[in-house]
Design a protein around this motif. Structure first.
Motif, PDB file in Angstrom:
ATOM      1  N   VAL A 175       2.447  16.224   0.660  1.00  0.00           N
ATOM      2  CA  VAL A 175       1.176  15.550   0.369  1.00  0.00           C
ATOM      3  C   VAL A 175       1.451  14.169  -0.228  1.00  0.00           C
ATOM      4  N   HIS A 176       2.435  14.077  -1.102  1.00  0.00           N
ATOM      5  CA  HIS A 176       2.793  12.776  -1.681  1.00  0.00           C
ATOM      6  C   HIS A 176       3.238  11.812  -0.584  1.00  0.00           C
ATOM      7  N   LYS A 177       4.055  12.300   0.354  1.00  0.00           N
ATOM      8  CA  LYS A 177       4.516  11.478   1.477  1.00  0.00           C
ATOM      9  C   LYS A 177       3.338  11.023   2.349  1.00  0.00           C
ATOM     10  N   ILE A 178       2.405  11.938   2.603  1.00  0.00           N
ATOM     11  CA  ILE A 178       1.235  11.612   3.412  1.00  0.00           C
ATOM     12  C   ILE A 178       0.424  10.500   2.750  1.00  0.00           C
ATOM     13  N   PHE A 179       0.184  10.617   1.452  1.00  0.00           N
ATOM     14  CA  PHE A 179      -0.639   9.638   0.751  1.00  0.00           C
ATOM     15  C   PHE A 179       0.078   8.300   0.579  1.00  0.00           C
ATOM     16  N   GLU A 180       1.414   8.275   0.686  1.00  0.00           N
ATOM     17  CA  GLU A 180       2.150   7.020   0.615  1.00  0.00           C
ATOM     18  C   GLU A 180       2.219   6.321   1.970  1.00  0.00           C
ATOM     19  N   ASP A 181       2.463   7.084   3.056  1.00  0.00           N
ATOM     20  CA  ASP A 181       2.744   6.484   4.369  1.00  0.00           C
ATOM     21  C   ASP A 181       1.526   6.332   5.269  1.00  0.00           C
ATOM     22  N   MET A 182       0.667   7.332   5.318  1.00  0.00           N
ATOM     23  CA  MET A 182      -0.392   7.368   6.322  1.00  0.00           C
ATOM     24  C   MET A 182      -1.470   6.287   6.176  1.00  0.00           C
ATOM     25  N   PRO A 183      -1.916   5.933   4.979  1.00  0.00           N
ATOM     26  CA  PRO A 183      -2.984   4.927   4.910  1.00  0.00           C
ATOM     27  C   PRO A 183      -2.600   3.588   5.541  1.00  0.00           C
ATOM     28  N   GLN A 184      -1.348   3.141   5.353  1.00  0.00           N
ATOM     29  CA  GLN A 184      -0.924   1.887   5.965  1.00  0.00           C
ATOM     30  C   GLN A 184      -0.778   2.034   7.474  1.00  0.00           C
ATOM     31  N   LYS A 185      -0.337   3.197   7.917  1.00  0.00           N
ATOM     32  CA  LYS A 185      -0.073   3.428   9.333  1.00  0.00           C
ATOM     33  C   LYS A 185      -1.361   3.480  10.159  1.00  0.00           C
ATOM     34  N   PHE A 186      -2.440   4.014   9.563  1.00  0.00           N
ATOM     35  CA  PHE A 186      -3.670   4.259  10.318  1.00  0.00           C
ATOM     36  C   PHE A 186      -4.866   3.486   9.772  1.00  0.00           C
ATOM     37  N   THR A 187      -4.669   2.316   9.201  1.00  0.00           N
ATOM     38  CA  THR A 187      -5.791   1.571   8.623  1.00  0.00           C
ATOM     39  C   THR A 187      -6.802   1.165   9.679  1.00  0.00           C
TER      40      THR A 187
END
Length: 113
Positions: free
Chosen positions: A72-84
């Motif tokens: 979950v920590h990884k998701i919240f760090e990586d995904m927002p920038q990837k799918f903006t």
């Protein structure tokens, strides 16, 4: 509400999707049956949308859906920038063919780049 039961009771189904989500977000792709992938896509898209929101409430909701806190920590760090710029459709399902043992239709589910 319509959903696939996958031959399991509700507790086993929830546990299955928690573990599948953890593995899916750890590696970015997963090979599974078509029915499981189509159901898993709903949960994966919801978790990514929560990550784009990014607040504490969203993080707690995601922890309830995914079995691993580090994932979950990884998701919240990586995904927002990837799918903006993307409003949905974060996953792709590619058909692989039947499984050798029972001829179940297998697919490769992966994150869209």
């Amino acid at each position: 509400m319509s959903y696939r039961k996958l031959g399991r009771n509700s507790g086993a189904r929830k546990a299955l999707f928690k573990s599948l989500l953890a593995v899916f977000f750890t590696y970015g792709r997963i090979e599974t049956t078509e029915a499981k992938a189509k159901e898993l896509r709903k949960f994966a898209d919801k978790v990514i949308t929560l990550a784009k929101r990014g607040d504490l409430s969203a993080r707690r909701q995601a922890i309830k859906m995914v079995a691993n806190d580090q994932v979950v920590h990884k998701i919240f760090e990586d995904m927002p920038q990837k799918f903006t710029s993307r409003e949905g459709g974060y996953t792709r399902i590619l058909k692989l063919g039947p499984r050798r043992g029972d001829a179940a239709p297998m697919v490769l589910m992966e994150l869209v780049d």
